[in-house]
Design an enzyme around this catalytic site. Structure first.
Site, PDB file in Angstrom:
ATOM      1  N   GLY A  96       0.843  -1.275  -0.137  1.00 45.86           N
ATOM      2  CA  GLY A  96      -0.116  -0.072   0.053  1.00 45.86           C
ATOM      3  C   GLY A  96       0.819   1.103  -0.072  1.00 45.86           C
ATOM      4  N   GLY A 137       1.819   5.447   1.134  1.00 46.37           N
ATOM      5  CA  GLY A 137       1.968   6.324   2.178  1.00 46.37           C
ATOM      6  C   GLY A 137       2.962   6.089   3.283  1.00 46.37           C
ATOM      7  N   CYS A 144       5.331  -6.081   1.745  1.00 44.49           N
ATOM      8  CA  CYS A 144       5.500  -4.463   1.561  1.00 44.49           C
ATOM      9  C   CYS A 144       5.252  -3.460   2.636  1.00 44.49           C
ATOM     10  CB  CYS A 144       5.041  -4.063   0.073  1.00 44.49           C
ATOM     11  SG  CYS A 144       5.633  -2.557  -0.784  1.00 44.49           S
ATOM     12  N   PHE A 145       3.900  -2.815   2.569  1.00 47.18           N
ATOM     13  CA  PHE A 145       3.339  -1.986   3.485  1.00 47.18           C
ATOM     14  C   PHE A 145       3.085  -2.897   4.603  1.00 47.18           C
ATOM     15  CE2 PHE A 145       0.267   0.639   5.509  1.00 47.18           C
ATOM     16  CZ  PHE A 145       0.989   2.150   5.330  1.00 47.18           C
ATOM     17  N   ASN A 180       8.256  -1.903  -4.716  1.00 45.40           N
ATOM     18  CA  ASN A 180       7.743  -0.879  -4.840  1.00 45.40           C
ATOM     19  C   ASN A 180       7.455  -0.209  -3.579  1.00 45.40           C
ATOM     20  OD1 ASN A 180       6.223   1.622  -5.231  1.00 45.40           O
ATOM     21  ND2 ASN A 180       4.311   0.714  -6.075  1.00 45.40           N
ATOM     22  N   GLY A 206       8.848   3.090  -0.460  1.00 46.32           N
ATOM     23  CA  GLY A 206       9.711   4.435  -0.420  1.00 46.32           C
ATOM     24  C   GLY A 206      10.128   4.456   1.196  1.00 46.32           C
ATOM     25  N   PHE A 207       9.536   3.377   2.101  1.00 44.07           N
ATOM     26  CA  PHE A 207       9.835   3.706   3.476  1.00 44.07           C
ATOM     27  C   PHE A 207      10.240   2.088   3.899  1.00 44.07           C
ATOM     28  CE2 PHE A 207       6.763   6.863   2.941  1.00 44.07           C
ATOM     29  CZ  PHE A 207       7.019   7.706   4.013  1.00 44.07           C
ATOM     30  N   HIS A 236       7.777  -8.165  -3.536  1.00 40.95           N
ATOM     31  CA  HIS A 236       6.477  -8.595  -4.062  1.00 40.95           C
ATOM     32  C   HIS A 236       6.487 -10.135  -4.562  1.00 40.95           C
ATOM     33  CE1 HIS A 236       4.113  -4.830  -3.716  1.00 40.95           C
ATOM     34  NE2 HIS A 236       5.341  -4.363  -3.852  1.00 40.95           N
ATOM     35  N   GLU A 283       4.245 -11.842  -5.437  1.00 40.76           N
ATOM     36  CA  GLU A 283       3.152 -12.161  -6.348  1.00 40.76           C
ATOM     37  C   GLU A 283       3.399 -11.717  -7.726  1.00 40.76           C
ATOM     38  OE1 GLU A 283       2.643  -8.014  -5.816  1.00 40.76           O
ATOM     39  OE2 GLU A 283       3.190  -9.551  -4.422  1.00 40.76           O
TER      40      GLU A 283
END
Length: 380
Positions: free
Chosen positions: A234, A236, A262-263, A304, A306-307, A352, A354
């Site tokens: 996700g 943010g 990821c998130f 993907n 940025g954190f 990722h 998937e």
């Protein structure tokens, strides 16, 4: 400065005042977002429809984009999420038997403002040297406006730090992706920006996947009688998604098998009491080398983000849920790429497994999740 008459002219303006000029691509107008780059050679349609790119302007480093057009089979979500699109050389024709439209037609249809320019290499180098920054793309009626006026608007646009975006991209209502073949497990997947391929990969392994809104509570997640819980990728700042962290802590308290990507990896880190931080320019592409610290095996992976999570890499560490360890690291920069609990059935990765358009080195992580669920069933 003199006004530009051509409606085909476009400008990309970075927060630091750097200006790139090119040709309008996609919709005409103005758009703002965090300027990032993607190094993937394939999968531009999956990139565009990945909710993790919400409120970001994406530059593709591959020199030729749009060759295969777009189709109705490859989108990862219900719409294009990127705020803007930067390419070097758009394909003049679409050549693929599955194509239903050209890429530029789809960008126009969904109102995505883009620019085609020769300076994508210079742009990428600038972002690597100075970090991701806010930017704007301007074309059409905005093409000839004063640069200082447009730069001021870029600098007034929202920053990614502190941005709570998972709720903006998540499903509003729960839905079910049924198991393919015999149903083996019931999974609750919290949609923080989920891609369509993710529940499909689990359905291939016999999972009924209940996709739930981002703000679902632990009680709502567990009420489904789930065998396991999944937290998706996700957009943010993970520090702004406290609601998801609280829900995950309830899941861990219940001892349910957990898998996050990821998130979701960042949510596990914060649930364990670890901090997260913003990377200089992030990891976005399909060529990131990640090492499994247990086996020593290196996977080439799709990213993907940025954190990242900040965690000790010199051995197991204590958390409110028992011992944990960093399971994977990025060989380019040492970034934490995975976590796992040693005393409870929970693990996560920053990349990722998937990945549509590849690579598929890490697809076995879904099998590992199923093994955890099977083991938990055996204990009952």
């Amino acid at each position: 400065m003199s006004r530009v008459d051509s409606q085909d002219t476009a400008r990309l303006i970075l927060e630091d005042g750097t200006v790139y000029r090119g040709t309008a691509y996609g919709a005409r107008g103005e758009t703002y977002g965090e300027m990032v780059f993607n190094t993937g050679m394939t999968g531009y349609q999956e990139t565009l429809t990945d909710p993790s790119y919400h409120r970001q302007i994406v530059a593709m480093t591959a020199p030729h984009i749009g060759n295969t057009g777009v189709n109705e089979e490859d989108p990862e979500s219900r719409r294009i999420w990127v705020a803007g699109y930067v390419v070097r050389e758009p394909s003049r024709v679409s050549s693929n038997w599955r194509a239903t439209a050209s890429l530029e037609d789809r960008l126009r249809q969904e109102g995505v403002v883009g620019i085609a320019m020769r300076g994508t290499r210079a742009l990428t180098r600038r972002l690597r040297e100075h970090g991701a920054m806010r930017a704007g793309v301007f074309s059409g009626d905005f093409a000839g406006r004063d640069t200082e006026e447009l730069l001021a608007k870029v600098r007034q646009s929202p920053d990614m730090l502190g941005a709570d975006l998972a709720r903006e991209v998540s499903t509003r209502e729960p839905y079910l992706v049924k198991a393919i073949g015999e149903r083996r497990f019931t999974v609750a997947a919290v949609d923080l920006g989920i891609k369509a391929m993710t529940p499909y990969r689990m359905a291939q392994r016999g999972c009924d996947v209940h996709v739930l809104p981002a703000e679902s509570t632990a009680e709502e997640i567990l009420a489904l009688g789930t065998d396991g819980v999944f937290f998706s990728n996700g957009p943010g700042d993970p520090a702004a998604a406290g609601y998801a962290v609280d829900a995950l802590r309830g899941v861990l308290d219940a001892g349910k098998p957990f898998f996050g990507i990821c998130f979701g990896n960042q949510m596990l880190g914060r649930a364990l009491g670890l901090p997260t931080y913003k990377l200089r320019y992030g990891h976005r592409g399909v060529n990131q080398p990640v090492q499994d610290r247990v086996t020593g095996r290196v996977h080439i992976t799709s990213h993907n983000h940025g954190f990242a999570v900040e965690a000790p890499t010199d051995g197991p560490f204590d958390t409110p849920y028992g011992r944990a360890e960093v399971s994977h690291v990025n060989l380019n920069d040492g970034c934490v790429e995975g976590l796992r609990l040693l005393d409870r059935p929970a693990f996560s990765v920053q990349y990722h497994p998937e990945a549509a358009a590849g690579p598929h080195d890490a697809a076995g992580l879904f099998d590992r999740f199923c093994e955890l669920m099977q083991s938990a069933k055996g204990v009952k």
